[in-house]
Scaffold this motif. Structure first.
Motif, PDB file in Angstrom:
ATOM      1  N   LYS A   1       0.823  -1.207   0.000  1.00  0.00           N
ATOM      2  CA  LYS A   1       0.000   0.000   0.000  1.00  0.00           C
ATOM      3  C   LYS A   1       0.860   1.261   0.000  1.00  0.00           C
ATOM      4  O   LYS A   1       1.944   1.281   0.589  1.00  0.00           O
TER       5      LYS A   1
ATOM      6  N   ILE B   1      -3.911   4.641  -1.486  1.00  0.00           N
ATOM      7  CA  ILE B   1      -4.726   5.269  -0.451  1.00  0.00           C
ATOM      8  C   ILE B   1      -4.642   6.763  -0.714  1.00  0.00           C
ATOM      9  O   ILE B   1      -3.580   7.375  -0.573  1.00  0.00           O
TER      10      ILE B   1
ATOM     11  N   SER C   1      -9.677   3.391  -0.743  1.00  0.00           N
ATOM     12  CA  SER C   1      -9.499   4.098   0.527  1.00  0.00           C
ATOM     13  C   SER C   1      -9.234   5.577   0.264  1.00  0.00           C
ATOM     14  O   SER C   1      -8.253   5.922  -0.398  1.00  0.00           O
TER      15      SER C   1
ATOM     16  N   LYS D   1      -1.530   3.798  10.258  1.00  0.00           N
ATOM     17  CA  LYS D   1      -2.836   3.176  10.507  1.00  0.00           C
ATOM     18  C   LYS D   1      -3.154   2.115   9.449  1.00  0.00           C
ATOM     19  O   LYS D   1      -3.646   1.028   9.765  1.00  0.00           O
ATOM     20  N   GLU D   2      -2.882   2.430   8.190  1.00  0.00           N
ATOM     21  CA  GLU D   2      -3.264   1.568   7.070  1.00  0.00           C
ATOM     22  C   GLU D   2      -2.252   0.454   6.793  1.00  0.00           C
ATOM     23  O   GLU D   2      -2.507  -0.425   5.969  1.00  0.00           O
TER      24      GLU D   2
END
Length: 223
Positions: A3, A29, A58, A113-114
């Motif tokens: 990501k 994201i 996201s 967080k991701e």
């Protein structure tokens, strides 16, 4: 899939950087900031349109109201005119104090967080208009700082795929990747027709002209 948090303003550079991230195998994201800029609503529209084109799952839209409280920049203080007489040496009045540092700090929190491993930001040294937070030196320093200030298992790279490109090279690369540049917005002043004479419009138009491409967004003045 790996990501990447992509700081996506809705402008040409950040859009290309986000497409490069996707083409490099990252799940994108998308992170956008509303910071009281003159063209905030128009940039937000571009951001949302580009997210659809990228098929982003996201999405983060974050408000940063204190930039407008601080003022001092022609982008956030409407009592200060946006310069339209060409790019001059030095840091221009459109510089927003430490904007990229704050954006990268928030992007770091989102990335942690991701579980992301990279942050993409479309900074460009050549056409940064003298902004001090668009340089390799600054980005390298920020990358060291964010990795010191996060969990040991967090290992983040700040990736700047455009930093050494000219605006003409950016346009050409975007065309190669089928980036929908007609969805992007660069003008500092207007939200309907781009002014064609602010620093950002001048740089954009120069890039299209030098790459022998036609910019499809509407302009008031492209002389």
């Amino acid at each position: 899939m790996k990501k990447a948090v992509c700081i996506l303003s809705g402008g040409m550079d950040s859009t290309l950087a986000s497409f490069i991230a996707k083409n490099s195998g990252y799940e994108v994201i998308a992170l956008h900031f509303n910071y009281g800029q003159r063209t905030q609503e128009r940039e937000l529209k571009s951001f949302r349109d580009i997210c659809k084109a990228l098929n982003v799952a996201s999405v983060y839209e974050i408000d940063i109201p204190f930039f407008k409280t601080i003022g001092v920049s022609a982008l956030t203080d409407e009592s200060i005119d946006v310069p339209v007489d060409g790019i001059k040496p030095g840091v221009p009045i459109t510089y927003v104090p430490f904007r990229n540092g704050i954006f990268l700090s928030i992007a770091t929190a989102v990335a942690e967080k991701e579980g992301a491993e990279a942050i993409y930001i479309g900074v460009v040294e050549e056409d940064s208009s003298g902004y001090p937070d668009c340089s390799d030196k600054f980005i390298d320093s920020m990358m060291k700082t964010i990795n010191i200030g996060t969990r040991d298992e967090t290992k983040l790279k700040i990736i700047t795929p455009l930093v050494h490109l000219s605006k003409a090279q950016i346009v050409s690369r975007a065309i190669e990747l089928n980036v929908p540049l007609e969805l992007t917005w660069s003008c500092y002043k207007n939200s309907d027709k781009a002014c064609g004479v602010c620093d950002s419009c001048r740089l954009r138009l120069k890039g299209f002209a030098q790459s022998n491409q036609t910019d499809k967004i509407p302009y008031e003045d492209n002389k």
